[in-house]
Design an enzyme around this catalytic site. Structure first.
Site, PDB file in Angstrom:
ATOM      1  CB  CYS A  38       6.188   5.053   3.995  1.00 52.11           C
ATOM      2  SG  CYS A  38       7.206   6.386   3.313  1.00 52.11           S
ATOM      3  CB  CYS A  77      -0.936  -0.006   1.209  1.00 52.98           C
ATOM      4  SG  CYS A  77      -2.235   1.259   1.126  1.00 52.98           S
ATOM      5  CB  CYS A  78       3.825   2.264   2.013  1.00 52.47           C
ATOM      6  SG  CYS A  78       3.191   2.591   3.668  1.00 52.47           S
ATOM      7  CB  CYS A 137      -1.231   3.201   8.774  1.00 53.33           C
ATOM      8  SG  CYS A 137      -1.899   2.116   7.497  1.00 53.33           S
ATOM      9  CB  CYS A 179      -2.199   7.025   5.689  1.00 54.74           C
ATOM     10  SG  CYS A 179      -1.375   7.443   4.142  1.00 54.74           S
TER      11      CYS A 179
END
EC number: 1.8.4.10
Length: 236
Positions: free
Chosen positions: A232, A123-124, A209, A206
Site C-alpha cells: 500500500c 487511493c492507498c 481490493c 480494504c
C-alpha cells in the site's frame, strides 16, 4: 526515566538505530520490545491493520496502555472494524482510530468513483499512507508487524531501522516470524483474530481490493489482485 529523557544534547536517532540494530541482532522478540519501550517511553506507538492481535498482545505485555493506531480507510470489511472494537475491549491498549482528511463520499465527489480500481496507488496514499503519516508525527518511534516472509521488498529489513520518509525509528519485533510462528502464538495465547482468516483471507486489506485466496496460492495474492501491486506504500 527513558533514554530520551536524559540530558544528552541533540541525541541522534539515526545513531540509536545503527547501534540498536547491531546490538539486537538475534535478540528475542520480547527483548526488542523491552528495548524500544525503555528507550522511547510514551513516544512510541504501535500500528495495526487488525488482521490479528498477536503483536498487540506481545507489546501490551511489556507496555500496557500503549497507543495502537488503526487507519480506518472507510473501505474496511465489517469484520475488521469488529476486530478493532474487540481489541479495544480486551487488551490494555489505547486504540486510536486514524481517518483520512476526506470521507469516501468527499473523495468520490472530488476524484470520481472507484478510485481504488482506477488508481490504487493514489487511493492507498490518500486513505492509508497520508493519514498514518499525520498520526505518527507525535511520536519518535513506532512498532510495525511486518515480516520478511511476506513480500520481496521486506526481505532486507532490519529489526530496528530508520524510517527516513517520516524521520523516526521503526521497530519490527516479529520480522523473522513465519506464518506458522504467528499461528502457534495465536493458538497458545488465545489471541484475537480477524474472522476473515477463517474464510480464506490470509492477508486482509480494504474490502474492494481484497479477495479470498485458494489453497496453494501466495497468501498476499488476494491483495490488489490483477493490479501489479503488492504494497500500500506505508512500508516502502
Amino acid at each position: 526515566m527513558t533514554l530520551l529523557e536524559t540530558d544528552r544534547p541533540a541525541l541522534d536517532l539515526e545513531d540509536i538505530v545503527e547501534s540498536a540494530a547491531a546490538a539486537l541482532e538475534g535478540a528475542s522478540t520480547l527483548e526488542v520490545i523491552r528495548w524500544a519501550s525503555a528507550t522511547f517511553g510514551d513516544r512510541i506507538c504501535l500500528t495495526s491493520s487488525m488482521s490479528d492481535a498477536a503483536l498487540i498482545h506481545l507489546v501490551s505485555k511489556v507496555k500496557p496502555g500503549i497507543d495502537v493506531l488503526f487507519v480506518d480507510t472507510g473501505y474496511h470489511f465489517a469484520e475488521t472494524i469488529g476486530t478493532r472494537d474487540a481489541v479495544e475491549a480486551v487488551y490494555p491498549v489505547n486504540v486510536i482510530n486514524v481517518t483520512p482528511s476526506r470521507t469516501v463520499e468527499e473523495q468520490e465527489a472530488a476524484l470520481g468513483p472507484r478510485l481504488f480500481g482506477r488508481n490504487p496507488d493514489l487511493c492507498c496514499h490518500l486513505r492509508k499512507v497520508e493519514p498514518l503519516g499525520r498520526a505518527l508525527e507525535g511520536y519518535m518511534a513506532w512498532f510495525s508487524g511486518i515480516r520478511r516472509d511476506e513480500t520481496a521488498s521486506r526481505r532486507d529489513r532490519r529489526v530496528v531501522e530508520w524510517d527516513r520518509k517520516r524521520g523516526m525509528v521503526k521497530v519490527n519485533p516479529i520480522l523473522d516470524w513465519s506464518q506458522d510462528d504467528i499461528d502457534n502464538y495465536i493458538e497458545d495465547n488465545g489471541v484475537l483474530v480477524n474472522p476473515l482468516h477463517y474464510d480464506g483471507y490470509p492477508s486482509i486489506g480494504c474490502a474492494p481490493c481484497t479477495r479470498p485466496v485458494a489453497a496453494g496460492e501466495d497468501p498476499r495474492s488476494g491483495r490488489w489482485a490483477g493490479m501489479g501491486k503488492t504494497e500500500c506504500g506505508i512500508h516502502l
